[in-house]
Write a protein that holds these residues in place. Structure first.
Motif, short mmCIF file in Angstrom:
data_model
loop_
_atom_site.label_atom_id
_atom_site.label_comp_id
_atom_site.label_asym_id
_atom_site.label_seq_id
_atom_site.Cartn_x
_atom_site.Cartn_y
_atom_site.Cartn_z
N GLY A 49 0.83 -1.22 0.00
CA GLY A 49 0.00 0.00 0.00
C GLY A 49 0.85 1.25 0.00
N SER A 53 0.99 3.85 -3.06
CA SER A 53 0.56 5.22 -2.73
C SER A 53 1.68 6.20 -3.10
N TRP A 54 2.90 5.79 -2.78
CA TRP A 54 4.08 6.61 -3.08
C TRP A 54 4.15 6.87 -4.58
N THR A 63 -5.07 10.62 -7.34
CA THR A 63 -4.90 10.55 -5.89
C THR A 63 -5.19 9.11 -5.50
N PRO A 64 -4.23 8.45 -4.94
CA PRO A 64 -4.43 7.01 -4.68
C PRO A 64 -5.28 6.77 -3.43
N HIS A 65 -6.52 7.26 -3.47
CA HIS A 65 -7.40 7.11 -2.30
C HIS A 65 -7.46 5.67 -1.79
N TRP A 67 -5.49 3.15 -2.20
CA TRP A 67 -4.24 2.65 -1.61
C TRP A 67 -3.96 3.29 -0.27
N LEU A 68 -4.37 4.54 -0.13
CA LEU A 68 -4.16 5.19 1.17
C LEU A 68 -5.08 4.56 2.24
#
Lengths: 223, 192
Positions: A49, A53-54, A63-65, A67-68
Protein backbone atom coordinates in the motif's frame (compact mmCIF):
# COMPACT_ATOMS: atom_id res chain seq x y z
CA UNK A 1 -2.05 -14.89 56.44
CA UNK A 2 -5.74 -15.56 56.19
CA UNK A 3 -7.51 -18.80 57.00
CA UNK A 4 -5.30 -21.70 55.97
CA UNK A 5 -6.92 -23.55 53.11
CA UNK A 6 -5.25 -26.48 51.50
CA UNK A 7 -5.75 -25.22 48.00
CA UNK A 8 -2.85 -27.09 46.44
CA UNK A 9 -4.17 -30.49 47.56
CA UNK A 10 -7.64 -29.63 46.29
CA UNK A 11 -6.30 -28.39 42.95
CA UNK A 12 -4.16 -31.51 42.50
CA UNK A 13 -7.16 -33.70 43.32
CA UNK A 14 -9.23 -31.89 40.68
CA UNK A 15 -6.40 -32.25 38.15
CA UNK A 16 -6.13 -36.00 38.84
CA UNK A 17 -9.85 -36.73 39.01
CA UNK A 18 -10.65 -34.63 35.97
CA UNK A 19 -7.69 -36.15 34.12
CA UNK A 20 -6.65 -32.66 33.22
CA UNK A 21 -3.56 -32.56 31.05
CA UNK A 22 -1.45 -29.64 29.91
CA UNK A 23 -2.52 -28.38 26.49
CA UNK A 24 0.02 -29.75 23.96
CA UNK A 25 2.92 -27.46 23.20
CA UNK A 26 2.30 -27.56 19.45
CA UNK A 27 -1.02 -25.73 19.93
CA UNK A 28 0.74 -22.76 21.49
CA UNK A 29 3.56 -22.90 18.96
CA UNK A 30 1.04 -23.01 16.08
CA UNK A 31 -0.92 -20.11 17.54
CA UNK A 32 2.26 -18.11 18.00
CA UNK A 33 3.52 -18.81 14.49
CA UNK A 34 0.06 -18.14 13.07
CA UNK A 35 0.01 -14.78 14.76
CA UNK A 36 3.44 -13.82 13.45
CA UNK A 37 2.53 -15.06 9.98
CA UNK A 38 -0.66 -12.99 10.00
CA UNK A 39 1.38 -10.00 11.18
CA UNK A 40 3.91 -10.47 8.36
CA UNK A 41 1.16 -10.82 5.74
CA UNK A 42 -0.50 -7.67 7.07
CA UNK A 43 2.87 -5.89 7.04
CA UNK A 44 3.32 -7.06 3.44
CA UNK A 45 0.03 -5.45 2.42
CA UNK A 46 1.03 -2.31 4.29
CA UNK A 47 4.33 -2.19 2.38
CA UNK A 48 2.48 -2.76 -0.88
CA UNK A 49 0.00 0.00 0.00
CA UNK A 50 2.78 2.42 0.89
CA UNK A 51 4.76 1.72 -2.26
CA UNK A 52 1.78 2.11 -4.60
CA UNK A 53 0.56 5.22 -2.73
CA UNK A 54 4.08 6.61 -3.08
CA UNK A 55 3.98 5.84 -6.77
CA UNK A 56 0.60 7.56 -7.02
CA UNK A 57 1.61 10.60 -5.04
CA UNK A 58 4.67 11.03 -7.23
CA UNK A 59 2.40 12.00 -10.06
CA UNK A 60 1.35 8.76 -11.66
CA UNK A 61 -2.13 8.35 -10.24
CA UNK A 62 -4.48 11.25 -9.61
CA UNK A 63 -4.90 10.55 -5.89
CA UNK A 64 -4.43 7.01 -4.68
CA UNK A 65 -7.40 7.11 -2.30
CA UNK A 66 -7.90 3.36 -2.35
CA UNK A 67 -4.24 2.65 -1.61
CA UNK A 68 -4.16 5.19 1.17
CA UNK A 69 -7.18 3.47 2.73
CA UNK A 70 -5.31 0.15 2.39
CA UNK A 71 -2.33 1.72 4.17
CA UNK A 72 -4.51 2.85 7.09
CA UNK A 73 -6.32 -0.51 7.35
CA UNK A 74 -3.14 -2.59 7.31
CA UNK A 75 -1.29 -0.24 9.64
CA UNK A 76 -4.14 -0.77 12.13
CA UNK A 77 -4.27 -4.52 11.55
CA UNK A 78 -0.50 -4.91 11.87
CA UNK A 79 -0.63 -2.99 15.15
CA UNK A 80 -3.47 -5.16 16.55
CA UNK A 81 -1.71 -8.39 15.53
CA UNK A 82 1.63 -7.29 16.96
CA UNK A 83 -0.06 -6.32 20.22
CA UNK A 84 -1.30 -9.92 20.53
CA UNK A 85 2.22 -11.38 20.39
CA UNK A 86 3.83 -12.50 23.63
CA UNK A 87 6.25 -9.71 24.44
CA UNK A 88 4.41 -6.83 22.77
CA UNK A 89 3.28 -5.43 26.12
CA UNK A 90 6.83 -4.30 26.77
CA UNK A 91 6.45 -1.58 24.13
CA UNK A 92 4.33 1.54 24.29
CA UNK A 93 1.62 1.75 21.62
CA UNK A 94 3.29 4.69 19.91
CA UNK A 95 6.56 2.74 19.73
CA UNK A 96 4.81 -0.15 17.97
CA UNK A 97 3.06 2.18 15.51
CA UNK A 98 6.32 4.05 14.86
CA UNK A 99 8.23 0.81 14.33
CA UNK A 100 5.66 -0.60 11.89
CA UNK A 101 5.48 2.73 10.04
CA UNK A 102 9.26 3.02 9.72
CA UNK A 103 9.56 -0.56 8.41
CA UNK A 104 6.66 0.13 6.01
CA UNK A 105 8.24 3.34 4.75
CA UNK A 106 11.73 1.90 4.32
CA UNK A 107 10.69 -1.33 2.61
CA UNK A 108 7.86 0.45 0.74
CA UNK A 109 10.44 2.99 -0.49
CA UNK A 110 12.72 0.22 -1.72
CA UNK A 111 9.80 -1.49 -3.50
CA UNK A 112 8.91 1.86 -5.08
CA UNK A 113 12.49 2.43 -6.23
CA UNK A 114 12.55 -1.04 -7.79
CA UNK A 115 9.62 0.07 -9.93
CA UNK A 116 7.26 -2.66 -8.74
CA UNK A 117 4.21 -0.43 -7.99
CA UNK A 118 3.68 0.50 -11.64
CA UNK A 119 3.73 -3.19 -12.59
CA UNK A 120 1.36 -4.04 -9.75
CA UNK A 121 -0.92 -1.19 -10.79
CA UNK A 122 -0.98 -2.37 -14.41
CA UNK A 123 -1.62 -5.99 -13.38
CA UNK A 124 -4.47 -4.96 -11.12
CA UNK A 125 -5.92 -2.84 -13.90
CA UNK A 126 -5.84 -5.87 -16.19
CA UNK A 127 -7.10 -8.36 -13.65
CA UNK A 128 -9.43 -6.56 -11.24
CA UNK A 129 -12.72 -5.21 -12.58
CA UNK A 130 -13.36 -1.53 -11.74
CA UNK A 131 -9.82 -1.14 -10.38
CA UNK A 132 -9.13 1.81 -12.67
CA UNK A 133 -12.42 3.40 -11.68
CA UNK A 134 -11.36 3.25 -8.06
CA UNK A 135 -7.81 4.34 -8.79
CA UNK A 136 -8.08 6.64 -11.82
CA UNK A 137 -4.91 7.60 -13.63
CA UNK A 138 -3.92 11.20 -13.31
CA UNK A 139 -3.65 11.36 -17.09
CA UNK A 140 -7.40 10.71 -17.44
CA UNK A 141 -8.34 13.45 -15.01
CA UNK A 142 -6.04 15.96 -16.67
CA UNK A 143 -7.21 15.10 -20.13
CA UNK A 144 -10.55 16.81 -19.70
CA UNK A 145 -10.39 20.04 -21.71
CA UNK A 146 -14.17 20.61 -21.55
CA UNK A 147 -13.78 20.93 -17.79
CA UNK A 148 -10.72 23.17 -18.17
CA UNK A 149 -7.97 20.58 -17.56
CA UNK A 150 -5.43 19.62 -20.15
CA UNK A 151 -2.03 17.94 -20.04
CA UNK A 152 0.60 16.79 -22.43
CA UNK A 153 3.99 17.55 -23.95
CA UNK A 154 5.03 20.86 -25.52
CA UNK A 155 6.03 20.12 -29.10
CA UNK A 156 6.41 23.58 -30.67
CA UNK A 157 6.82 27.13 -29.40
CA UNK A 158 5.66 30.15 -31.39
CA UNK A 159 5.56 33.89 -30.66
CA UNK A 160 2.15 34.03 -29.02
CA UNK A 161 1.24 30.39 -28.53
CA UNK A 162 2.67 26.92 -28.25
CA UNK A 163 1.57 23.52 -29.44
CA UNK A 164 0.83 20.77 -26.99
CA UNK A 165 0.42 17.13 -27.76
CA UNK A 166 -1.90 15.53 -25.21
CA UNK A 167 -1.52 11.95 -24.03
CA UNK A 168 -3.90 10.78 -26.71
CA UNK A 169 -1.61 12.29 -29.36
CA UNK A 170 -3.99 15.11 -30.22
CA UNK A 171 -2.31 18.46 -30.91
CA UNK A 172 -3.64 21.59 -29.24
CA UNK A 173 -2.87 25.26 -29.80
CA UNK A 174 -2.35 26.84 -26.43
CA UNK A 175 -2.91 30.56 -26.18
CA UNK A 176 -3.08 33.03 -23.30
CA UNK A 177 -0.48 34.05 -20.76
CA UNK A 178 -0.67 31.36 -18.14
CA UNK A 179 0.45 31.88 -14.58
CA UNK A 180 3.36 29.49 -14.10
CA UNK A 181 3.27 27.51 -10.90
CA UNK A 182 6.09 25.29 -9.69
CA UNK A 183 9.40 24.54 -11.34
CA UNK A 184 8.46 24.46 -14.96
CA UNK A 185 9.14 26.46 -18.09
CA UNK A 186 7.71 26.55 -21.57
CA UNK A 187 10.18 24.52 -23.59
CA UNK A 188 10.08 21.72 -26.11
CA UNK A 189 9.42 18.24 -24.65
CA UNK A 190 8.34 19.69 -21.32
CA UNK A 191 5.38 17.75 -19.89
CA UNK A 192 2.85 20.11 -18.35
CA UNK A 193 -0.63 20.43 -16.90
CA UNK A 194 -2.86 23.32 -17.87
CA UNK A 195 -5.91 24.90 -16.31
CA UNK A 196 -7.98 27.14 -18.49
CA UNK A 197 -10.79 27.09 -21.05
CA UNK A 198 -11.35 25.13 -24.22
CA UNK A 199 -12.15 27.64 -26.93
CA UNK A 200 -12.64 25.32 -29.88
CA UNK A 201 -11.88 21.81 -31.08
CA UNK A 202 -8.11 22.24 -30.74
CA UNK A 203 -7.61 25.62 -29.08
CA UNK A 204 -7.15 25.98 -25.35
CA UNK A 205 -6.65 29.24 -23.43
CA UNK A 206 -4.34 28.51 -20.57
CA UNK A 207 -4.67 30.41 -17.30
CA UNK A 208 -2.32 28.33 -15.25
CA UNK A 209 0.59 26.08 -16.12
CA UNK A 210 2.09 23.51 -13.81
CA UNK A 211 4.69 20.76 -14.13
CA UNK A 212 3.26 17.33 -14.91
CA UNK A 213 4.68 15.96 -11.66
CA UNK A 214 5.86 17.69 -8.56
CA UNK A 215 4.14 20.76 -7.09
CA UNK A 216 0.59 21.24 -8.11
CA UNK A 217 -0.23 17.61 -8.73
CA UNK A 218 -3.03 17.86 -6.20
CA UNK A 219 -4.87 20.53 -8.11
CA UNK A 220 -7.95 18.37 -8.39
CA UNK A 221 -8.28 18.29 -4.64
CA UNK A 222 -7.92 22.06 -4.36
CA UNK A 223 -10.72 22.70 -6.76
CA UNK B 1 2.64 -38.15 45.03
CA UNK B 2 5.96 -36.34 44.99
CA UNK B 3 7.05 -35.22 48.42
CA UNK B 4 7.41 -31.41 48.35
CA UNK B 5 10.67 -31.85 50.23
CA UNK B 6 12.11 -33.70 47.25
CA UNK B 7 11.51 -30.58 45.17
CA UNK B 8 13.70 -28.48 47.41
CA UNK B 9 16.67 -27.08 45.59
CA UNK B 10 14.96 -27.40 42.24
CA UNK B 11 14.40 -24.25 40.21
CA UNK B 12 10.86 -23.29 39.18
CA UNK B 13 11.72 -23.74 35.49
CA UNK B 14 13.03 -27.25 36.22
CA UNK B 15 9.82 -28.16 38.05
CA UNK B 16 7.71 -26.78 35.18
CA UNK B 17 9.45 -29.16 32.77
CA UNK B 18 8.93 -32.10 35.13
CA UNK B 19 5.31 -31.14 35.83
CA UNK B 20 4.36 -31.37 32.16
CA UNK B 21 4.76 -35.16 32.39
CA UNK B 22 3.97 -35.63 36.06
CA UNK B 23 1.34 -33.45 37.71
CA UNK B 24 2.68 -34.24 41.17
CA UNK B 25 5.68 -31.99 40.45
CA UNK B 26 3.15 -29.25 39.87
CA UNK B 27 2.06 -29.84 43.43
CA UNK B 28 5.51 -28.62 44.54
CA UNK B 29 5.06 -25.43 42.56
CA UNK B 30 1.58 -24.89 44.00
CA UNK B 31 2.85 -25.44 47.53
CA UNK B 32 5.69 -23.01 46.86
CA UNK B 33 3.34 -20.19 45.86
CA UNK B 34 0.05 -21.01 47.57
CA UNK B 35 0.48 -18.76 50.59
CA UNK B 36 1.91 -15.84 48.63
CA UNK B 37 -0.92 -15.98 46.13
CA UNK B 38 -3.62 -16.21 48.79
CA UNK B 39 -2.18 -13.10 50.43
CA UNK B 40 -1.92 -11.32 47.10
CA UNK B 41 -5.51 -12.08 46.09
CA UNK B 42 -6.71 -11.08 49.53
CA UNK B 43 -4.87 -7.77 49.41
CA UNK B 44 -5.96 -7.12 45.90
CA UNK B 45 -9.64 -8.07 46.17
CA UNK B 46 -10.49 -7.87 49.86
CA UNK B 47 -12.71 -10.90 49.29
CA UNK B 48 -13.58 -13.57 51.84
CA UNK B 49 -11.45 -16.68 52.31
CA UNK B 50 -13.68 -18.93 50.24
CA UNK B 51 -13.68 -16.64 47.21
CA UNK B 52 -9.93 -16.13 47.49
CA UNK B 53 -9.44 -19.90 47.67
CA UNK B 54 -11.62 -20.38 44.59
CA UNK B 55 -9.64 -17.79 42.63
CA UNK B 56 -6.28 -19.32 43.56
CA UNK B 57 -7.49 -22.87 42.90
CA UNK B 58 -8.89 -21.96 39.49
CA UNK B 59 -5.66 -20.16 38.71
CA UNK B 60 -3.61 -23.24 39.59
CA UNK B 61 -5.72 -25.43 37.30
CA UNK B 62 -5.52 -22.87 34.50
CA UNK B 63 -1.74 -22.58 34.99
CA UNK B 64 -1.40 -26.36 34.81
CA UNK B 65 -3.36 -26.50 31.55
CA UNK B 66 -1.16 -23.77 30.08
CA UNK B 67 2.18 -25.09 31.37
CA UNK B 68 3.41 -25.59 27.82
CA UNK B 69 2.80 -21.92 27.16
CA UNK B 70 4.89 -20.84 30.14
CA UNK B 71 7.59 -18.49 28.99
CA UNK B 72 10.50 -19.85 30.96
CA UNK B 73 12.67 -16.91 29.94
CA UNK B 74 10.53 -14.88 32.32
CA UNK B 75 10.16 -15.63 36.00
CA UNK B 76 7.68 -18.44 36.63
CA UNK B 77 6.31 -16.44 39.57
CA UNK B 78 5.49 -13.49 37.26
CA UNK B 79 3.69 -15.83 34.90
CA UNK B 80 1.72 -17.36 37.77
CA UNK B 81 0.90 -13.97 39.30
CA UNK B 82 -0.38 -12.85 35.91
CA UNK B 83 -2.78 -15.80 35.75
CA UNK B 84 -3.97 -15.19 39.31
CA UNK B 85 -4.31 -11.46 38.66
CA UNK B 86 -6.44 -12.04 35.55
CA UNK B 87 -8.51 -14.66 37.35
CA UNK B 88 -9.16 -12.19 40.18
CA UNK B 89 -10.11 -9.41 37.77
CA UNK B 90 -12.51 -11.75 35.95
CA UNK B 91 -14.03 -12.83 39.24
CA UNK B 92 -14.58 -9.21 40.28
CA UNK B 93 -16.12 -8.36 36.92
CA UNK B 94 -18.37 -11.39 36.99
CA UNK B 95 -19.56 -10.51 40.47
CA UNK B 96 -19.70 -6.79 39.70
CA UNK B 97 -17.38 -5.92 42.55
CA UNK B 98 -14.91 -3.10 42.59
CA UNK B 99 -11.33 -3.71 43.59
CA UNK B 100 -10.97 -2.95 47.29
CA UNK B 101 -7.54 -3.55 48.66
CA UNK B 102 -6.32 -4.50 52.08
CA UNK B 103 -2.89 -3.19 52.91
CA UNK B 104 -0.80 -3.11 56.03
CA UNK B 105 1.13 -0.34 57.70
CA UNK B 106 4.34 -1.11 55.87
CA UNK B 107 7.45 1.05 56.46
CA UNK B 108 8.61 1.11 52.85
CA UNK B 109 5.13 1.99 51.69
CA UNK B 110 4.81 4.80 54.23
CA UNK B 111 8.25 6.15 53.23
CA UNK B 112 7.14 6.19 49.61
CA UNK B 113 3.86 7.93 50.49
CA UNK B 114 5.51 10.76 52.41
CA UNK B 115 8.44 11.33 50.03
CA UNK B 116 8.05 14.61 48.08
CA UNK B 117 4.84 15.47 49.93
CA UNK B 118 4.05 17.60 52.96
CA UNK B 119 2.41 14.68 54.71
CA UNK B 120 4.17 13.63 57.90
CA UNK B 121 5.23 10.06 58.40
CA UNK B 122 3.87 9.95 61.93
CA UNK B 123 0.45 11.16 60.76
CA UNK B 124 0.31 8.39 58.22
CA UNK B 125 1.36 5.72 60.71
CA UNK B 126 -1.02 7.00 63.36
CA UNK B 127 -4.04 7.17 61.10
CA UNK B 128 -3.23 4.30 58.79
CA UNK B 129 -6.09 2.05 59.79
CA UNK B 130 -8.54 4.93 60.24
CA UNK B 131 -8.47 6.72 56.96
CA UNK B 132 -5.20 6.16 55.08
CA UNK B 133 -6.50 2.74 54.02
CA UNK B 134 -9.75 4.38 52.91
CA UNK B 135 -7.83 6.87 50.80
CA UNK B 136 -5.77 4.11 49.21
CA UNK B 137 -8.99 2.35 48.32
CA UNK B 138 -10.22 5.48 46.62
CA UNK B 139 -7.31 5.36 44.17
CA UNK B 140 -8.02 4.27 40.61
CA UNK B 141 -7.93 0.44 40.24
CA UNK B 142 -4.94 0.66 37.90
CA UNK B 143 -2.99 2.57 40.56
CA UNK B 144 -3.97 0.21 43.36
CA UNK B 145 -2.68 -2.91 41.62
CA UNK B 146 0.71 -1.34 40.94
CA UNK B 147 0.99 -0.17 44.56
CA UNK B 148 0.22 -3.66 45.88
CA UNK B 149 2.68 -5.39 43.60
CA UNK B 150 5.45 -2.88 44.31
CA UNK B 151 5.17 -2.52 48.07
CA UNK B 152 3.33 -5.55 49.36
CA UNK B 153 4.49 -8.23 46.95
CA UNK B 154 7.98 -6.72 46.64
CA UNK B 155 8.01 -7.00 42.87
CA UNK B 156 10.41 -4.94 40.81
CA UNK B 157 9.34 -2.90 37.77
CA UNK B 158 10.27 -5.64 35.35
CA UNK B 159 8.17 -8.23 37.22
CA UNK B 160 5.22 -5.83 37.55
CA UNK B 161 5.51 -5.19 33.82
CA UNK B 162 5.33 -8.95 33.15
CA UNK B 163 2.42 -9.49 35.55
CA UNK B 164 0.27 -6.58 34.39
CA UNK B 165 1.49 -6.81 30.78
CA UNK B 166 2.32 -3.13 30.64
CA UNK B 167 5.56 -1.44 29.61
CA UNK B 168 7.94 -0.65 32.47
CA UNK B 169 7.63 3.05 31.74
CA UNK B 170 3.87 2.82 32.19
CA UNK B 171 4.34 1.01 35.52
CA UNK B 172 6.56 3.85 36.75
CA UNK B 173 4.03 6.43 35.54
CA UNK B 174 1.15 4.63 37.27
CA UNK B 175 3.07 4.52 40.51
CA UNK B 176 3.88 8.19 40.35
CA UNK B 177 0.27 9.09 39.48
CA UNK B 178 -0.93 6.92 42.36
CA UNK B 179 1.01 9.11 44.77
CA UNK B 180 -0.28 12.31 43.19
CA UNK B 181 -3.85 11.06 43.48
CA UNK B 182 -3.24 9.92 47.05
CA UNK B 183 -1.93 13.37 47.94
CA UNK B 184 -4.91 15.08 46.31
CA UNK B 185 -7.45 12.92 48.14
CA UNK B 186 -5.52 13.27 51.41
CA UNK B 187 -5.45 17.06 51.18
CA UNK B 188 -9.13 17.20 50.27
CA UNK B 189 -10.14 14.91 53.12
CA UNK B 190 -7.90 16.69 55.64
CA UNK B 191 -9.92 19.88 55.23
CA UNK B 192 -12.94 18.27 56.80
Amino acid sequence: MKKKVNISDKALELISKGQIKPIPRWEFVARNWGLWLAFLVSLGFLILGISVSWFGLRGNIITPHLWLVIVVIFLGLSFVLFEKTKRAYRFQSWQVIAMISVIGLIVGGVVFKLGLPSRIDRRLEAGVPYYRTMVPMKMTAWNNPEQGYLSGKIVEINNDNFLLEDFEDKTWVITGKPLIRGRVEIKINQEVKLIGNMMSENVFVAEELRPWSGNGRNMMKEN
Amino acid sequence: MVDPKSCQGKEDSELVKLAIDDSSFFYCLMKRYEEKLINYVHRFTYLGDDDVADIVQESFISAYKHLNDCDCNLKFSSWLYRIVHNQAINFMKKNKQSVKIDVENDDEFVEWLVADTNIEKETIKLHFNEYIKTIINKLKPGYKEVVILKFFEDKDYSEISDILQKPMGTVATLLSRAKIQFKQIYEKESKY
